[in-house]
Design an enzyme around this catalytic site. Structure first.
Site, PDB file in Angstrom:
ATOM      1  N   ASP A   1       2.185  -1.922  29.083  1.00  0.00           N
ATOM      2  CA  ASP A   1       0.887  -2.246  29.897  1.00  0.00           C
ATOM      3  C   ASP A   1       0.856  -3.714  29.688  1.00  0.00           C
ATOM      4  OD1 ASP A   1      -1.575  -1.941  30.749  1.00  0.00           O
ATOM      5  OD2 ASP A   1      -2.318  -1.263  28.925  1.00  0.00           O
ATOM      6  N   SER A   2      -0.284  -4.292  30.364  1.00  0.00           N
ATOM      7  CA  SER A   2      -0.569  -5.668  30.545  1.00  0.00           C
ATOM      8  C   SER A   2      -0.965  -6.294  28.949  1.00  0.00           C
ATOM      9  CB  SER A   2      -1.560  -5.911  31.435  1.00  0.00           C
ATOM     10  OG  SER A   2      -2.960  -4.960  31.012  1.00  0.00           O
TER      11      SER A   2
ATOM     12  N   CYS B   1      -0.170   1.623  32.774  1.00  0.00           N
ATOM     13  CA  CYS B   1      -1.221   0.536  33.276  1.00  0.00           C
ATOM     14  C   CYS B   1      -1.637   1.201  34.302  1.00  0.00           C
ATOM     15  CB  CYS B   1      -0.884  -0.877  33.109  1.00  0.00           C
ATOM     16  SG  CYS B   1      -1.575  -2.212  33.900  1.00  0.00           S
TER      17      CYS B   1
ATOM     18  N   GLU C   1     -12.064  -3.480  23.885  1.00  0.00           N
ATOM     19  CA  GLU C   1     -11.242  -4.333  23.051  1.00  0.00           C
ATOM     20  C   GLU C   1     -11.958  -4.712  21.723  1.00  0.00           C
ATOM     21  OE1 GLU C   1      -8.441  -5.596  23.392  1.00  0.00           O
ATOM     22  OE2 GLU C   1      -8.012  -5.217  25.385  1.00  0.00           O
TER      23      GLU C   1
ATOM     24  N   CYS D   1      -8.548   3.691  33.443  1.00  0.00           N
ATOM     25  CA  CYS D   1      -7.981   2.420  32.881  1.00  0.00           C
ATOM     26  C   CYS D   1      -7.807   3.130  31.455  1.00  0.00           C
ATOM     27  CB  CYS D   1      -9.172   1.528  32.726  1.00  0.00           C
ATOM     28  SG  CYS D   1      -8.893  -0.013  31.487  1.00  0.00           S
TER      29      CYS D   1
ATOM     30  N   HIS E   1      -7.981   1.771  28.681  1.00  0.00           N
ATOM     31  CA  HIS E   1      -9.084   1.247  27.732  1.00  0.00           C
ATOM     32  C   HIS E   1     -10.298   2.601  27.429  1.00  0.00           C
ATOM     33  CE1 HIS E   1      -7.202  -2.482  27.942  1.00  0.00           C
ATOM     34  NE2 HIS E   1      -8.174  -3.107  27.049  1.00  0.00           N
TER      35      HIS E   1
END
Length: 345
Positions: free
Chosen positions: A13-14, A76, A155, A187, A189
């Site tokens: 993933d990024s 991702c 995050e 996403c 996240h």
């Protein structure tokens, strides 16, 4: 002699959000060894041009191929949206993304009603979810909404309370207004904010709606794919997880642990060389290959600058010894260790 199926599964993933996919994979495929690469030095990918995303994705994939992975899971949504086809053309091994599994689960949940997708700007702009859904159901419409603030909240670990709920409501309003009757967490996240998203979705829609977690859907499809291709590991012991990152910010340990659901020690810059258990079951000290092709010992990190053997936690939250602690007759660790290596791309 170890079969090809006992080679590790590669995931990238990024950043660290893809650890939610790893978390789901470790629940669904507990015996699989996994090598995860988070390109933390260049996160986020969601605001990059498609050409840049393709270039970064190929670089990440090649690092995993050097680790002799048997397949790559692109954890991702942005890369899955714009670079998956190129990866499949360029790489001589299976590559799976997160968008089609999420779309498939959403189509099943929506029963013909409009599907709402929350994602990064890059994922929404790519139109990847509408294309994936159209390939599965020509009658189902898709409404997309970029939700960048949700990424920041995840995050920061700000996943409960009034602020995340207000932000979630702001992004969900246009989706519910467009007739969405299921919401895809587009996403990696966003599973951390599922509680807030579920609550605001129900409030706006007048009742609960299906929330589709593409991480869980991907883990299910990966498990089926490995079984169908004869690539599932023959081992029964818990698989090993190795984490590779391109940068180690001070918040690394906290953020990685939050996404993974297991304790990860990292962030003090102290150098350690834990034993890594590879796909062949052999116990060895890991090395990594930098941009100049040189093999190096990894950098391992702790929380306060002190050098120590990391404590690892499994899916049950119990602290376990580091991966060096004990091994069976084949040299394989009996503990689920979480190694962390900083590499150069």
């Amino acid at each position: 002699m170890t079969s090809h199926g006992d080679a590790p599964l590669g995931v990238f993933d990024s950043g660290l959000g893809g650890l939610t996919v790893v978390r789901a994979l470790r629940r669904r495929c507990p015996a699989e060894d996994i090598v995860y690469l988070g390109d933390t030095a260049r996160v986020p990918y969601g605001t990059r041009s498609p050409e840049t995303v393709v270039r970064y994705a190929l670089g990440c994939a090649r690092v995993l191929i050097e680790r002799r992975v048997k397949a790559i899971v692109v954890a991702c949504n942005t890369v899955s949206a714009v670079a998956l086809d190129m990866l499949r053309v360029e790489l001589d091994l299976p590559v799976l993304g997160v968008i089609l599994p999420g779309a498939r689960a959403a189509v099943a949940a929506s029963r013909g009603a409009t599907i709402g997708v929350l994602g990064t700007a890059g994922t929404i702009a790519s139109g990847a979810y509408p294309r994936a859904v159209a390939s599965l159901s020509t009658r189902t419409e898709v409404a997309g909404q970029a939700a960048p603030l949700l990424v920041s909240l995840a995050e920061e670990g700000w996943v409960e309370g009034e602020v995340p709920r207000l932000v979630a409501r702001r992004y969900l309003e246009p989706l519910i207004g467009a007739g969405a009757r299921s919401i895809v967490l587009g996403c990696t996240h966003f599973p951390l904010l599922r509680t807030a998203i579920e609550a605001e979705t129900a409030a706006l829609a007048g009742g609960p709606l299906p929330i589709v977690d593409s991480a869980s859907a991907t883990a299910d499809e990966v498990a089926s794919f490995l079984a169908e291709r004869g690539l599932a590991t023959s081992r029964s012991a818990p698989g090993n997880l190795t984490l590779l990152v391109t940068d180690l910010p001070k918040s690394f340990a906290a953020v990685a642990s939050r996404f993974l659901g297991e304790q990860v020690v990292g962030g003090d810059g102290a150098s350690r060389s834990p034993t890594h258990v590879g796909g062949d079951g052999a116990s060895r000290s890991p090395t990594h290959v930098g941009g100049d092709g040189a093999s190096r010992s990894p950098t391992h990190v702790g929380g306060d600058g002190a050098s120590r053997s990391p404590t690892n936690a499994g899916g049950d939250g119990a602290g376990r010894p580091p991966i060096q602690a004990e091994a069976d007759g084949a040299g394989r660790s009996l503990a689920q260790g979480v190694d962390v290596e900083q590499i150069d791309l």
